[in-house]
Design an enzyme around this catalytic site. Sequence first.
Site, mmCIF file in Angstrom:
data_model
loop_
_atom_site.group_PDB
_atom_site.id
_atom_site.type_symbol
_atom_site.label_atom_id
_atom_site.label_comp_id
_atom_site.label_asym_id
_atom_site.label_seq_id
_atom_site.Cartn_x
_atom_site.Cartn_y
_atom_site.Cartn_z
ATOM 1 N N HIS A 8 45.647 45.656 44.774
ATOM 2 C CA HIS A 8 44.990 44.745 45.593
ATOM 3 C C HIS A 8 45.454 45.286 47.031
ATOM 4 C CE1 HIS A 8 43.428 40.785 47.533
ATOM 5 N NE2 HIS A 8 44.068 41.384 48.449
ATOM 6 N N ARG A 68 39.521 34.521 58.430
ATOM 7 C CA ARG A 68 40.591 33.866 59.027
ATOM 8 C C ARG A 68 41.990 34.668 59.241
ATOM 9 N NH1 ARG A 68 43.247 33.587 54.212
ATOM 10 N NH2 ARG A 68 42.159 32.803 52.440
HETATM 11 P P1 ADP Z 1 39.870 34.414 45.053
HETATM 12 O O1 ADP Z 1 38.800 34.273 46.377
HETATM 13 O O2 ADP Z 1 39.838 33.143 43.928
HETATM 14 O O3 ADP Z 1 41.237 34.697 45.647
HETATM 15 P P2 ADP Z 1 39.290 37.226 44.759
HETATM 16 O O4 ADP Z 1 37.868 37.530 44.591
HETATM 17 O O5 ADP Z 1 39.897 37.573 45.916
HETATM 18 O O6 ADP Z 1 39.220 35.666 44.231
HETATM 19 O O7 ADP Z 1 39.958 37.906 43.217
HETATM 20 C C1 ADP Z 1 41.395 37.192 43.399
HETATM 21 C C2 ADP Z 1 42.349 38.277 42.645
HETATM 22 O O8 ADP Z 1 41.821 38.447 41.170
HETATM 23 C C3 ADP Z 1 42.232 39.768 42.962
HETATM 24 O O9 ADP Z 1 43.206 40.021 43.900
HETATM 25 C C4 ADP Z 1 42.627 40.452 41.794
HETATM 26 O O10 ADP Z 1 44.035 40.449 41.248
HETATM 27 C C5 ADP Z 1 41.645 39.768 40.780
HETATM 28 N N1 ADP Z 1 40.449 40.482 40.532
HETATM 29 C C6 ADP Z 1 39.216 40.177 41.129
HETATM 30 N N2 ADP Z 1 38.242 40.888 40.907
HETATM 31 C C7 ADP Z 1 38.525 41.450 40.025
HETATM 32 C C8 ADP Z 1 37.976 42.482 39.025
HETATM 33 N N3 ADP Z 1 36.675 42.715 39.108
HETATM 34 N N4 ADP Z 1 38.771 43.279 38.135
HETATM 35 C C9 ADP Z 1 40.020 43.012 38.065
HETATM 36 N N5 ADP Z 1 40.732 42.196 38.822
HETATM 37 C C10 ADP Z 1 39.885 41.329 39.678
#
Ligand code: ADP
Length: 674
Positions: free
Chosen positions: A211, A295
Amino acid sequence: MKTGIKKLLIANRGEICCRIIKTAKKMGIATVAVYSDADKNALHVKMADEAVNIGAAPSRESYLLGDKIIAVAKALRVDAIHPGYGFLSENAAFCRKCKENGIIFVGPPVKAIEAMGSKSAAKQIMQEAGVPLVPGYHGENQSPDFLKQQADEMGYPVLLKAAAGGGGKGMRQVHSEEEFFDALDAAKREAMSGFNDDIMLVEKYLTQPRHVEIQVFCDQHKNGVYLFERDCSVQRRHQKVIEEAPAPGITAELRQQMGEAGLKAAKAIDYEGAGTVEFLLEPNGEFFFMEMNTRLQVEHPVTEMITQEDLVEWQLRVASGEVIPKTQQQLTLKGHAFEARVYAEDPDNEFLPSTGKLRLLKPPLESENVRVDTGVLQGDEVSVFYDPMIAKLIVWDENREKALARMSKALAEYHVEGVRTNIDFLYNLATHPAFQNANLTTNFIEEHQDHLFVSRQHDLEPMLPVVSTYLMLKRHSKLQNKGVELQSPWQAGNNWRMNEVHEEILSFVIQNVEASVTVSIVGKLENNELQLLVQTSENEYSCQGQLVENSLLVNINGHRSKMTVVEHEQEYSLFTPEHAIKCRLLTPDLGIDDSDEHHAGFVAPMNGTVVGLMVELNQSVKKGQTLMIMEAMKMEHALKAPKDGVVTEFYYQSGDLVDGGAALLNFEANAAED
Ligand code: ADP
């Protein structure tokens, strides 16, 4: 340094409110805090120039009451409102109302918040803007069969995500075709209960991603810059645990590509202010847009450390119409920073929040290299109402290795008592070889759980004489209060013989490990000082000790030291400069009836609800019988009889809410026992 903003209201609480106030003060801006009943003595209230009570403890009756907060802002002639993160920070309606009332909202325009409010709409916009996306379906057709067909075509594993989701909720991995419908139902249920909206997207599930997110900044004059990246790969249940900047191993070229992609995303929605564009980075260097947070992020301090810029100051300047303080070329990246989120939670119990009074709060010393962003003080309560974060611990040094060494040291020096914390867990993370080698993926915690969830390993031997001395002193002072002499044969536990130096086996639990030593009292000096001989299986120690208020003064084989002691329900923590030694006596306490501690154990372990009184008043109960059941944090806790006896009074009835620490009932043990 003055901006157009002269008075700022912070519509938030805790560490972020305190952090914003600090910058406002530095800029000569007056500050207004708002607070709930639970926060009337909170640090953010003390720090602000003015503070206004806006309601009851639950957020929806206080910190989420946008209209009430705007009314306060108008009454106090506030120029701007900073929403912090969480609460109203990404609430488009609140942002609109601020503007309608002539108040600056320190954040992006309404339209940008709306555009990024739905993960599917956001992906649509980014696709059109040419920002790379995780392959997947983010359209309107929500028929389960159609969604499954999309997943089948993409190939498993896939990730189902709630379009309205956040904080890792409403997400489900699906590993095969057979699991699809059950997972879809579960994700939809979670999304509906969490966000009142169950629209789903389907994404290819990347198995080894990192990430990596880009900090962007835009002003009202169409200027935009990126302040490099943060790596937030270390997560538990999709929530960040440790963040760092810059992302290790990223080339200058990839940094620029990702930075520009982030800026492109921001420009696509005419962004203003601070924003974060989150990407998943694959091992081959490919990266995909995930979402944009409109934000200031929790983890913004790591960016501040490596750029030496104050992002809140930038926010306030940009919100009052100034241009961004620096151009892309003027921005430089220096050294390496980490942030660890210190939480009141129990890593050994699924990270369940731990509430209670912070009886001891001793963060590491702050310096140019170590920063502690916090919103609590010793004695404050971590309540059930809000996020149980205690602080963000941020460190900086000239490279990753040095910064990480600082982080481990700072974590070792962080002492908290009264609630469970994740500090040992963070320490295990920071010192793990794979983390030190920057082998980061979002599966890090899962992959290394065997090593992360063990209590910190200590060499117990040097602690044994200290703990033995302390426990003997403790017992001695207790006995003295009862008018009993320690060496009296009538009170001695075991192995006492006439005309011999009194020698006994002392058993205790130290750092969760059982240990025994042989102790003999060599002498008693003035001021209740004891001289002891302590024998462990390895060594013999000549010890001298004395209790002075909350401290222990000891001399072990000629080495004097002083340590603070915190006591809680017969468990003791001795704080040395390096760590905390936790101990509890196992040897029976010489049969002393501690009548003033009679009710110990009958206190609520945390805030919760009484769900059942299991015995009648004055009914004879057996040792171990359940007297009352309490529910807290969605778990039931049974309060059991320590001896045969009777309950003479229940202070609460079924259904009553109780505060952690409150006495729950009065128990009287049968006199005949013992
Ligand atoms: P939220 O808004 O609930 O935090 P995100 O879309 O930002 O959700 O995703 C949170 C975490 O989930 C990411 O930091 C990553 O670790 C994991 N994640 C999200 N999408 C994927 C994906 N397509 N494949 C693998 N991991 C994912």
